[in-house]
Write a protein that holds these residues in place. Sequence first.
Motif, PDB file in Angstrom:
ATOM      1  N   GLU A 189       0.839  -1.204   0.000  1.00  0.00           N
ATOM      2  CA  GLU A 189       0.000   0.000   0.000  1.00  0.00           C
ATOM      3  C   GLU A 189       0.865   1.242   0.000  1.00  0.00           C
ATOM      4  O   GLU A 189       1.842   1.332   0.740  1.00  0.00           O
ATOM      5  N   ILE A 190       0.500   2.200  -0.836  1.00  0.00           N
ATOM      6  CA  ILE A 190       1.199   3.482  -0.882  1.00  0.00           C
ATOM      7  C   ILE A 190       0.549   4.417   0.128  1.00  0.00           C
ATOM      8  O   ILE A 190      -0.678   4.558   0.163  1.00  0.00           O
ATOM      9  N   GLU A 191       1.384   5.039   0.946  1.00  0.00           N
ATOM     10  CA  GLU A 191       0.871   5.947   1.982  1.00  0.00           C
ATOM     11  C   GLU A 191       0.173   7.137   1.342  1.00  0.00           C
ATOM     12  O   GLU A 191       0.673   7.734   0.391  1.00  0.00           O
ATOM     13  N   LEU A 192      -0.983   7.493   1.890  1.00  0.00           N
ATOM     14  CA  LEU A 192      -1.711   8.670   1.426  1.00  0.00           C
ATOM     15  C   LEU A 192      -1.514   9.810   2.421  1.00  0.00           C
ATOM     16  O   LEU A 192      -1.520   9.584   3.644  1.00  0.00           O
ATOM     17  N   PRO A 193      -1.345  11.053   1.938  1.00  0.00           N
ATOM     18  CA  PRO A 193      -1.161  12.173   2.876  1.00  0.00           C
ATOM     19  C   PRO A 193      -2.420  12.457   3.695  1.00  0.00           C
ATOM     20  O   PRO A 193      -2.353  12.913   4.827  1.00  0.00           O
ATOM     21  N   ALA A 194      -3.585  12.183   3.114  1.00  0.00           N
ATOM     22  CA  ALA A 194      -4.858  12.381   3.821  1.00  0.00           C
ATOM     23  C   ALA A 194      -5.898  11.455   3.209  1.00  0.00           C
ATOM     24  O   ALA A 194      -5.938  11.249   1.995  1.00  0.00           O
ATOM     25  N   VAL A 195      -6.740  10.888   4.047  1.00  0.00           N
ATOM     26  CA  VAL A 195      -7.783   9.960   3.586  1.00  0.00           C
ATOM     27  C   VAL A 195      -9.144  10.596   3.830  1.00  0.00           C
ATOM     28  O   VAL A 195      -9.441  11.011   4.960  1.00  0.00           O
ATOM     29  N   PRO A 196      -9.981  10.740   2.793  1.00  0.00           N
ATOM     30  CA  PRO A 196     -11.322  11.308   3.005  1.00  0.00           C
ATOM     31  C   PRO A 196     -12.155  10.419   3.918  1.00  0.00           C
ATOM     32  O   PRO A 196     -12.075   9.192   3.842  1.00  0.00           O
TER      33      PRO A 196
ATOM     34  N   GLU B 258      12.678  -4.363  -3.748  1.00  0.00           N
ATOM     35  CA  GLU B 258      13.800  -5.126  -3.197  1.00  0.00           C
ATOM     36  C   GLU B 258      13.841  -6.517  -3.829  1.00  0.00           C
ATOM     37  O   GLU B 258      12.915  -7.310  -3.657  1.00  0.00           O
ATOM     38  N   LYS B 259      14.915  -6.806  -4.566  1.00  0.00           N
ATOM     39  CA  LYS B 259      15.123  -8.100  -5.238  1.00  0.00           C
ATOM     40  C   LYS B 259      13.915  -8.491  -6.093  1.00  0.00           C
ATOM     41  O   LYS B 259      13.615  -9.666  -6.267  1.00  0.00           O
ATOM     42  N   MET B 260      13.215  -7.488  -6.602  1.00  0.00           N
ATOM     43  CA  MET B 260      12.026  -7.707  -7.429  1.00  0.00           C
ATOM     44  C   MET B 260      10.972  -8.575  -6.726  1.00  0.00           C
ATOM     45  O   MET B 260      10.283  -9.375  -7.354  1.00  0.00           O
ATOM     46  N   LEU B 261      10.869  -8.423  -5.405  1.00  0.00           N
ATOM     47  CA  LEU B 261       9.879  -9.197  -4.650  1.00  0.00           C
ATOM     48  C   LEU B 261       8.960  -8.301  -3.840  1.00  0.00           C
ATOM     49  O   LEU B 261       7.747  -8.433  -3.880  1.00  0.00           O
ATOM     50  N   THR B 262       9.569  -7.381  -3.081  1.00  0.00           N
ATOM     51  CA  THR B 262       8.810  -6.548  -2.145  1.00  0.00           C
ATOM     52  C   THR B 262       9.146  -5.081  -2.350  1.00  0.00           C
ATOM     53  O   THR B 262      10.313  -4.729  -2.542  1.00  0.00           O
ATOM     54  N   ALA B 263       8.125  -4.231  -2.304  1.00  0.00           N
ATOM     55  CA  ALA B 263       8.335  -2.787  -2.392  1.00  0.00           C
ATOM     56  C   ALA B 263       8.630  -2.233  -1.003  1.00  0.00           C
ATOM     57  O   ALA B 263       7.913  -2.525  -0.046  1.00  0.00           O
ATOM     58  N   LYS B 264       9.693  -1.451  -0.899  1.00  0.00           N
ATOM     59  CA  LYS B 264      10.098  -0.889   0.387  1.00  0.00           C
ATOM     60  C   LYS B 264      10.184   0.624   0.264  1.00  0.00           C
ATOM     61  O   LYS B 264      10.814   1.146  -0.653  1.00  0.00           O
ATOM     62  N   LYS B 265       9.528   1.318   1.191  1.00  0.00           N
ATOM     63  CA  LYS B 265       9.603   2.781   1.205  1.00  0.00           C
ATOM     64  C   LYS B 265      11.030   3.186   1.578  1.00  0.00           C
ATOM     65  O   LYS B 265      11.519   2.844   2.654  1.00  0.00           O
ATOM     66  N   SER B 266      11.723   3.897   0.682  1.00  0.00           N
ATOM     67  CA  SER B 266      13.153   4.099   0.894  1.00  0.00           C
ATOM     68  C   SER B 266      13.615   5.549   0.834  1.00  0.00           C
ATOM     69  O   SER B 266      14.585   5.918   1.494  1.00  0.00           O
TER      70      SER B 266
ATOM     71  N   ALA C  66      14.183  -1.088  -9.854  1.00  0.00           N
ATOM     72  CA  ALA C  66      12.851  -0.590 -10.204  1.00  0.00           C
ATOM     73  C   ALA C  66      12.334   0.263  -9.048  1.00  0.00           C
ATOM     74  O   ALA C  66      12.326  -0.181  -7.902  1.00  0.00           O
ATOM     75  N   CYS C  67      11.939   1.493  -9.361  1.00  0.00           N
ATOM     76  CA  CYS C  67      11.466   2.423  -8.327  1.00  0.00           C
ATOM     77  C   CYS C  67      10.057   2.906  -8.664  1.00  0.00           C
ATOM     78  O   CYS C  67       9.765   3.261  -9.812  1.00  0.00           O
ATOM     79  N   VAL C  68       9.194   2.902  -7.649  1.00  0.00           N
ATOM     80  CA  VAL C  68       7.853   3.473  -7.768  1.00  0.00           C
ATOM     81  C   VAL C  68       7.932   4.888  -7.207  1.00  0.00           C
ATOM     82  O   VAL C  68       8.160   5.090  -6.015  1.00  0.00           O
ATOM     83  N   ILE C  69       7.781   5.887  -8.085  1.00  0.00           N
ATOM     84  CA  ILE C  69       7.950   7.293  -7.717  1.00  0.00           C
ATOM     85  C   ILE C  69       6.560   7.911  -7.592  1.00  0.00           C
ATOM     86  O   ILE C  69       5.812   7.983  -8.570  1.00  0.00           O
TER      87      ILE C  69
ATOM     88  N   ALA D 109       4.270  19.794  -1.440  1.00  0.00           N
ATOM     89  CA  ALA D 109       4.290  18.519  -2.159  1.00  0.00           C
ATOM     90  C   ALA D 109       5.615  17.830  -1.891  1.00  0.00           C
ATOM     91  O   ALA D 109       6.613  18.470  -1.532  1.00  0.00           O
ATOM     92  N   GLU D 110       5.603  16.515  -2.040  1.00  0.00           N
ATOM     93  CA  GLU D 110       6.823  15.724  -1.850  1.00  0.00           C
ATOM     94  C   GLU D 110       6.737  14.498  -2.756  1.00  0.00           C
ATOM     95  O   GLU D 110       5.663  14.146  -3.259  1.00  0.00           O
ATOM     96  N   VAL D 111       7.881  13.892  -2.973  1.00  0.00           N
ATOM     97  CA  VAL D 111       7.937  12.681  -3.780  1.00  0.00           C
ATOM     98  C   VAL D 111       8.379  11.528  -2.893  1.00  0.00           C
ATOM     99  O   VAL D 111       9.419  11.600  -2.236  1.00  0.00           O
ATOM    100  N   LEU D 112       7.556  10.487  -2.843  1.00  0.00           N
ATOM    101  CA  LEU D 112       7.857   9.293  -2.054  1.00  0.00           C
ATOM    102  C   LEU D 112       8.308   8.191  -3.007  1.00  0.00           C
ATOM    103  O   LEU D 112       7.678   7.967  -4.054  1.00  0.00           O
TER     104      LEU D 112
END
Length: 586
Positions: free
Chosen positions: A193-200, A248-256, A222-225, A240-243
């Motif tokens: 799950e990608i963190e949301l800055p605010a949830v309605p 990681e090893k093409m298995l798990t996405a890690k917030k970095s 591979a990076c999810v920007i 605004a910011e970019v997360l």
Amino acid sequence: MASDYYLELSNNPIKFEAVSQVTNVFFDESNKQVFAVRSGGVTGVVVKGPTEELSTSFRMEDKGPVISIKFSQDQRVLAIQRSKTSVEFLNFLNGIDCLEYSQSCKGKNNTIIGFIWTSPNEIVFVTDHGIELFQVIPERRSLKPLKNLTININWFVYCNNSKLLLLSSGAYGNSIQPLLFKKGGFLKLNKFEIELPAVPKTPPKLCLLERDVTLAMVYGQACVIVLRHIPPRVDRGPGAEVLIYTMEKMLTAKKSHLLALDKTGRFAVNVVDNLIIVHHQASKTSMIFDINLPGETDGYVTFHQPVTIPLPIKPFTLRVPSVQVSSDMAEVSCELYSPNWVVFQPDIVIDAKLGCLWRVELCLGNLATVLVDKCRLVDCLVQRVAGKLVLLNVLRHLLDPLIGTNLGVVAEVFDHLNEVYRTFLEIEMQSQMATPASTSPFSRPPSGPLTTSPRAAVVIDQSDMYTSVFVPIAEKAEGAAGKFVVAVLIEYVRSLGDNRIPVQHYLYELLINTMVHRKAFFQLHQLLQYHVVSDSKPLACLLLSLENIYPAAHQLALDMLKRLGTANEEIVEVLLSKKQILDALR
């Protein structure tokens, strides 16, 4: 001024027919091709790519408005989407085949959001209820189902370089299912799950949109920007910011990583030579981020500021036919950061109304002038493909005796350069001898930010430093400047030693000759006596040649030959030349 820009648009843009009432324009990110479709294809489809092989033109029947159009990776099959439930195919085996064949999505109520060629003969349909992978068999004009996955999908993002597909699901759109495509199928990676800055609060609505997510390769990962717009709070205004999530090893996405933008408005992201470029439309400037540079960290996420101040892209003029004289060409200034700009990965900017496709390019020479911190500049330039010449120019300027840079800064710069140099030598030795890193003569306990860094694009070795930096500055070694040059050379030798890199004899020769030129004989004697300079036969011969200028050099040379233990013949020859026959016999 030319130095006011560190980004520019490619000199020769790909020009195509602009969007109009009769012409629609499409772009295929995988093949980097622009399609200008006139009147549904009846009056022509013009395809422009980065090479002649990827450019063509043809006509096809108008069977309704085109939603999407893409060639297969080998350019043998054209896929055209005209409806929400099917895709048509045209063969280009030996010229265009007038006979189309079609494939509908399997689910009765499914709607095709888009399609992707994952290999020359495999295509995936992304629908609102899942994905369907097919093998295209052009000889039979048919498709064979290979694999499917059922999942509710809001939107998708695909990266051809990594063969990674991100599927957005959930009410807020922030639940991401990554898929890794391989020949004949795909691997389902760990959902995140990608963190949301605010949830309605209510009702739930789509918060994470496709336009805010970029999938790219940065430093081989591979990076999810993700672009996040932060709502205003009591202690701060909106921003605004970019997360960044790394796979990681093409298995798990890690917030970095987190990139601070400190601006609001419309943004677009490119990746150029592993630098993340964030364009800001309101200020008409671009920011450069290098996630390889050290930054503040909380142990999980590294926080980055822009490498240097935001600056605009270099102004671009386009040559167009003159209105007054048909044979003449007039130069027209292009509007930078135009509302008509559409950005694609990794480095594409398209202005569909102007009919131009550019690549965003770096002006590394200008970047070197605006980046004040020289150690950060060195760390940045060693990772750039075209950074070597610029880096050597920076070093020549930094070590110019007339400038007199602080030796502490010089020492730090050398350490940064030689850590990269040591890593390169270790990798080279391992590849040649297939030995573990721990047994390499260059290896030492890990330290510093470069230990886990990606392999550098640029390595400045001793021959580069000698030829392009030290010899030019040694030519200026007159008076007080000579003292600075000697100090710089000693500092470089010290840095090589700290990194366990054997010093080449030509560096020692340059150091000794520079000291002799300055008549710094006492300092030279100390360097030799305390073995700062490593023993070698070429250096001993050099010392022997200096006897007329510095008599003590004769004995220093004999002592060096004796310590080597493999130069008895040379010692005898030297003693006989001095008519010291008894000493020679001993």
